[in-house]
Write a protein that holds these residues in place. Structure first.
Motif, PDB file in Angstrom:
ATOM      1  N   MET A 265       0.822  -1.205   0.000  1.00  0.00           N
ATOM      2  CA  MET A 265       0.000   0.000   0.000  1.00  0.00           C
ATOM      3  C   MET A 265       0.855   1.253   0.000  1.00  0.00           C
ATOM      4  O   MET A 265       0.548   2.220  -0.682  1.00  0.00           O
ATOM      5  N   PHE A 266       1.961   1.250   0.742  1.00  0.00           N
ATOM      6  CA  PHE A 266       2.819   2.427   0.729  1.00  0.00           C
ATOM      7  C   PHE A 266       3.500   2.611  -0.622  1.00  0.00           C
ATOM      8  O   PHE A 266       3.716   3.746  -1.051  1.00  0.00           O
ATOM      9  N   VAL A 267       3.829   1.534  -1.308  1.00  0.00           N
ATOM     10  CA  VAL A 267       4.381   1.654  -2.659  1.00  0.00           C
ATOM     11  C   VAL A 267       3.332   2.261  -3.591  1.00  0.00           C
ATOM     12  O   VAL A 267       3.611   3.177  -4.375  1.00  0.00           O
ATOM     13  N   PHE A 268       2.101   1.773  -3.493  1.00  0.00           N
ATOM     14  CA  PHE A 268       1.015   2.289  -4.328  1.00  0.00           C
ATOM     15  C   PHE A 268       0.753   3.764  -4.032  1.00  0.00           C
ATOM     16  O   PHE A 268       0.634   4.590  -4.948  1.00  0.00           O
ATOM     17  N   LEU A 269       0.683   4.120  -2.758  1.00  0.00           N
ATOM     18  CA  LEU A 269       0.462   5.523  -2.389  1.00  0.00           C
ATOM     19  C   LEU A 269       1.652   6.395  -2.790  1.00  0.00           C
ATOM     20  O   LEU A 269       1.480   7.579  -3.114  1.00  0.00           O
ATOM     21  N   GLY A 270       2.848   5.825  -2.808  1.00  0.00           N
ATOM     22  CA  GLY A 270       4.014   6.564  -3.279  1.00  0.00           C
ATOM     23  C   GLY A 270       3.896   6.918  -4.751  1.00  0.00           C
ATOM     24  O   GLY A 270       4.203   8.048  -5.154  1.00  0.00           O
ATOM     25  N   PHE A 271       3.446   5.964  -5.564  1.00  0.00           N
ATOM     26  CA  PHE A 271       3.225   6.255  -6.976  1.00  0.00           C
ATOM     27  C   PHE A 271       2.180   7.347  -7.161  1.00  0.00           C
ATOM     28  O   PHE A 271       2.333   8.248  -7.994  1.00  0.00           O
ATOM     29  N   LEU A 272       1.114   7.273  -6.389  1.00  0.00           N
ATOM     30  CA  LEU A 272       0.090   8.319  -6.475  1.00  0.00           C
ATOM     31  C   LEU A 272       0.634   9.667  -6.028  1.00  0.00           C
ATOM     32  O   LEU A 272       0.316  10.702  -6.620  1.00  0.00           O
ATOM     33  N   ALA A 273       1.440   9.685  -4.996  1.00  0.00           N
ATOM     34  CA  ALA A 273       2.021  10.938  -4.522  1.00  0.00           C
ATOM     35  C   ALA A 273       2.947  11.544  -5.574  1.00  0.00           C
ATOM     36  O   ALA A 273       2.957  12.764  -5.776  1.00  0.00           O
ATOM     37  N   VAL A 274       3.719  10.702  -6.264  1.00  0.00           N
ATOM     38  CA  VAL A 274       4.592  11.202  -7.329  1.00  0.00           C
ATOM     39  C   VAL A 274       3.750  11.803  -8.450  1.00  0.00           C
ATOM     40  O   VAL A 274       4.067  12.880  -8.982  1.00  0.00           O
ATOM     41  N   GLY A 275       2.649  11.149  -8.813  1.00  0.00           N
ATOM     42  CA  GLY A 275       1.761  11.689  -9.847  1.00  0.00           C
ATOM     43  C   GLY A 275       1.130  13.005  -9.434  1.00  0.00           C
ATOM     44  O   GLY A 275       1.029  13.944 -10.227  1.00  0.00           O
ATOM     45  N   LEU A 276       0.716  13.099  -8.184  1.00  0.00           N
ATOM     46  CA  LEU A 276       0.127  14.334  -7.681  1.00  0.00           C
ATOM     47  C   LEU A 276       1.167  15.445  -7.611  1.00  0.00           C
ATOM     48  O   LEU A 276       0.885  16.599  -7.964  1.00  0.00           O
ATOM     49  N   LEU A 277       2.375  15.124  -7.195  1.00  0.00           N
ATOM     50  CA  LEU A 277       3.449  16.111  -7.157  1.00  0.00           C
ATOM     51  C   LEU A 277       3.786  16.608  -8.562  1.00  0.00           C
ATOM     52  O   LEU A 277       3.995  17.811  -8.775  1.00  0.00           O
TER      53      LEU A 277
END
Length: 126
Positions: A103-115
């Motif tokens: 889940m943290f890997v998945f949320l990391g990808f989303l955070a990179v996209g949002l950034l």
């Protein structure tokens, strides 16, 4: 009966169902065309836009920014859909640490996209 005959018999049932489905749709469209009244008037041939008579040209410019907002919404909707099964698996014995890391890997990808979207200025409302 041999194995090959059983195998192809299964596909013949699928093919028959596909043909019946296409035939059903064709009959429905044909019946609709035969039964509907056809009385074209100038008012019926106008472009309908929310009850307002169209004025000017039919083409309008739309800003690409709205598509980006829709795309970001889809990304985060997929994120929320992914969170529900994750929450049920997380409680199962033996899966806690693995699912937490995933889940943290998945949320990391989303955070990179949002950034990335933030850095490009997409999220600035104008």
């Amino acid at each position: 009966m041999t194995y090959a005959a059983d195998y192809y018999a299964t596909y013949s049932v699928v093919g028959l169902l596909a043909v019946l489905g296409v035939l059903f749709v064709a009959v429905a469209f044909g019946a609709g065309r035969l039964l509907r009244p056809v009385v074209p008037t100038p008012e019926k041939l106008l472009t309908y836009e929310c009850g307002v008579d169209p004025v000017g040209e039919g083409w309008a410019h739309t800003q690409v920014r709205y598509y980006v907002y829709a795309f970001l919404y889809v990304i985060f909707a997929v994120d929320s859909i992914f969170l529900f099964p994750w929450a049920t698996i997380f409680a199962a014995p033996g899966y806690g640490a693995t699912t937490l890391v995933e889940m943290f890997v998945f949320l990391g990808f989303l955070a990179v996209g949002l950034l990335y979207a933030y850095k490009k200025g997409v999220l600035a409302w104008m």
